[in-house]
Scaffold this motif. Sequence first.
Motif, PDB file in Angstrom:
ATOM      1  N   VAL A 180       0.885  -1.209   0.114  1.00 30.14           N
ATOM      2  CA  VAL A 180      -0.132   0.136   0.133  1.00 30.14           C
ATOM      3  C   VAL A 180       1.067   1.170   0.111  1.00 30.14           C
ATOM      4  N   HIS A 181       0.432   2.236  -0.675  1.00 27.91           N
ATOM      5  CA  HIS A 181       1.272   3.510  -0.635  1.00 27.91           C
ATOM      6  C   HIS A 181       0.334   4.820  -0.358  1.00 27.91           C
ATOM      7  N   LEU A 182       1.144   5.858   0.055  1.00 28.93           N
ATOM      8  CA  LEU A 182       0.138   6.945   0.519  1.00 28.93           C
ATOM      9  C   LEU A 182       0.027   7.878  -0.763  1.00 28.93           C
TER      10      LEU A 182
ATOM     11  N   PRO B  66       8.140  15.827  -8.452  1.00 29.61           N
ATOM     12  CA  PRO B  66       7.950  14.626  -7.858  1.00 29.61           C
ATOM     13  C   PRO B  66       6.503  14.177  -7.545  1.00 29.61           C
ATOM     14  N   VAL B  67       5.638  15.222  -7.371  1.00 26.12           N
ATOM     15  CA  VAL B  67       3.975  14.815  -7.241  1.00 26.12           C
ATOM     16  C   VAL B  67       3.309  14.169  -8.328  1.00 26.12           C
ATOM     17  N   PRO B  68       3.548  14.530  -9.488  1.00 27.05           N
ATOM     18  CA  PRO B  68       2.751  14.047 -10.697  1.00 27.05           C
ATOM     19  C   PRO B  68       3.353  12.863 -11.253  1.00 27.05           C
ATOM     20  N   ARG B  69       5.074  12.895 -10.706  1.00 23.92           N
ATOM     21  CA  ARG B  69       5.799  11.842 -11.338  1.00 23.92           C
ATOM     22  C   ARG B  69       5.164  10.322 -11.139  1.00 23.92           C
ATOM     23  N   ALA B  73       5.010   7.231 -13.980  1.00 22.05           N
ATOM     24  CA  ALA B  73       5.558   6.289 -13.852  1.00 22.05           C
ATOM     25  C   ALA B  73       4.830   4.686 -13.851  1.00 22.05           C
ATOM     26  N   GLN B  74       3.827   5.005 -13.245  1.00 24.90           N
ATOM     27  CA  GLN B  74       2.876   3.668 -13.271  1.00 24.90           C
ATOM     28  C   GLN B  74       2.398   3.463 -14.819  1.00 24.90           C
ATOM     29  N   ALA B  75       2.078   4.350 -15.460  1.00 27.01           N
ATOM     30  CA  ALA B  75       1.697   4.222 -16.995  1.00 27.01           C
ATOM     31  C   ALA B  75       2.824   3.395 -17.822  1.00 27.01           C
ATOM     32  N   VAL B  76       4.045   3.988 -17.474  1.00 24.49           N
ATOM     33  CA  VAL B  76       5.246   3.343 -18.202  1.00 24.49           C
ATOM     34  C   VAL B  76       5.463   1.837 -17.819  1.00 24.49           C
ATOM     35  N   LEU B  77       5.491   1.597 -16.392  1.00 19.02           N
ATOM     36  CA  LEU B  77       5.735   0.382 -16.017  1.00 19.02           C
ATOM     37  C   LEU B  77       4.452  -0.811 -16.538  1.00 19.02           C
ATOM     38  N   ILE B  92       7.272  10.543  -2.380  1.00 22.99           N
ATOM     39  CA  ILE B  92       7.493   9.791  -1.068  1.00 22.99           C
ATOM     40  C   ILE B  92       7.961   8.437  -1.205  1.00 22.99           C
ATOM     41  N   LEU B  93       8.556   7.936  -0.079  1.00 17.55           N
ATOM     42  CA  LEU B  93       9.053   6.356  -0.188  1.00 17.55           C
ATOM     43  C   LEU B  93       8.149   5.343  -0.728  1.00 17.55           C
ATOM     44  N   SER B  94       6.977   5.445  -0.229  1.00 21.54           N
ATOM     45  CA  SER B  94       5.849   4.200  -0.235  1.00 21.54           C
ATOM     46  C   SER B  94       5.772   4.129  -1.821  1.00 21.54           C
ATOM     47  N   GLU B  95       5.579   5.306  -2.622  1.00 22.34           N
ATOM     48  CA  GLU B  95       5.447   5.366  -3.909  1.00 22.34           C
ATOM     49  C   GLU B  95       6.483   4.455  -4.767  1.00 22.34           C
ATOM     50  N   VAL B  96       7.673   4.848  -4.198  1.00 23.14           N
ATOM     51  CA  VAL B  96       8.800   4.100  -5.026  1.00 23.14           C
ATOM     52  C   VAL B  96       8.754   2.701  -4.635  1.00 23.14           C
TER      53      VAL B  96
END
Lengths: 301, 301
Positions: A180-182, B66-69, B73-77, B92-96
């Motif tokens: 889960v992420h924020l 960073p916020v819209p990234r 990134a999800q779309a690319v992956l 933030i870390l949980s996104e990465v």
Amino acid sequence: MKIALVGIGKIALDQHVPALKDSRDWTLAATVSRSGQVAGVPAYTDIDAMLAAHPDVSTVSLCLPPVPRFAAAQAVLRAGRHLMLEKPPGAILSEVHALQAMAQGVSLYATWHSRMAHGVAGARAWLADRTIHGGLITWREDIRKWHPGQDWILEAGGMGVFDPGINALSILTAILPRPVHLTGAELDLPANRQAPIAARLTLSDNITADLDFLQQGPQTWDIELQTDGGTLALRMGGNLLEIDGQPVDGQDSIMQEYPALYARMAALVRQGASEVDLAPMVLVADAFTLGRRVTVAPFDF
Amino acid sequence: MKIALVGIGKIALDQHVPALKDSRDWTLAATVSRSGQVAGVPAYTDIDAMLAAHPDVSTVSLCLPPVPRFAAAQAVLRAGRHLMLEKPPGAILSEVHALQAMAQGVSLYATWHSRMAHGVAGARAWLADRTIHGGLITWREDIRKWHPGQDWILEAGGMGVFDPGINALSILTAILPRPVHLTGAELDLPANRQAPIAARLTLSDNITADLDFLQQGPQTWDIELQTDGGTLALRMGGNLLEIDGQPVDGQDSIMQEYPALYARMAALVRQGASEVDLAPMVLVADAFTLGRRVTVAPFDF
């Protein structure tokens, strides 16, 4: 196995000491605290003095507040003893990474007591192959009741409402079938304090969290998740599991939270293993990083 | 190999586009941006449209804020392409962590351009067997010069002074012989903003950091470390290495920062490898978690 307890405050006396008295694995052989003591147990005010006087204490359990915890943890690891940490395992992530790098040849256990609540294992099993459509965490308690006069909790690094809220996040990260992420956070900061008194989080899978430290009257520690297979609820801090509104049986056979933590620590020591899952702390750090701050009324105990 | 660039702003035009034009590894085959374009390169405003139109683009490089990234990134992956991220790799870390979990079978590269500065590799080698006694990071630049009108950088999640400061931390964590952790932080918050305009950090090994986004006149990006073998200084953002005040020769043979990043990405893709080191981001998250906030004068561009 002999164990020492550091930080003889409310949580130690309420939970750790009774759990150790009933444990078949552990004997409480020493305590370290500025003022607290346990009747019949040798008491120290300096951790290095205790470690020197008790070479047979293989394991030390820390229940200090997060900020002073790190120096004590370093002392324990430098002395080559196994280390068990109350939640959260540190004030910040890089401290815990440093402890992990130091903990060579000893067991390091970052405990999350709420993960041992009666309903958590059942919730994890039920969710394993389901898709989450949304959820709501409601974690509302009265700081004056549970942390009377504990100013440190609202100081910088004290985590504020995330001190209880991280319990909810420790359950969430344990039961969800994927990470889960924020996605957003709003933090209410009392004008006279450094840590939030309330927070509203949005997380992936359409999960929201309502964390409040000013709840009067009934206290609420609930997690509800809507899935493709029905609705799961964990109430009473993870202790009551409901599926579609019906309590699930068979939850009474599991140990209480703190006895279960000490049983797990004994198993880790015997296996020569460590357990450090920082996912709940990462979400809190992310809330502090991403969160929009809103100044609210000053708070006094 | 064909690559697409997403986020055609200042850093893309100043650094990424020239680096790709000179690269033997890469051909810039498409761009995605709300308004920016690169002459002669097909331009899109929607990342999914670009991915659908260019199945031969194996790799996407993101230089969004960073916020819209994260959504990009999800779309690319999801489209199964390799992914290269400007620093920081997320808000933030949980996104990465979520991106790492998604990046199965493709290369994920979280870049830190300052680690490619000319003096960094030499500094790491020189420090490898030395003991650090103390240090000072001075990272002072003018937000109005380097980020004119970029309000996002002072919004929640925009990181404020840590946007440049994380470059210093990316160098520090690359050159020190052992992990570094935060011990304290003070953050200056303009009364009308959500992210700090200055910060003072204390770190392990008696290292302090002075980060300022309001520096007029000469700009400073220096790291000085006192060791048992003398004093090391990295000046000009890691590009000039000095030992005991004397410049160290032989630094001119190394590539510029962004060409070196794209060469590294090409190597990762060819090896089927990923590189994601979050240590600089962890220190920033820790500063937001532990930091004492001080309200300072409102800031306007």
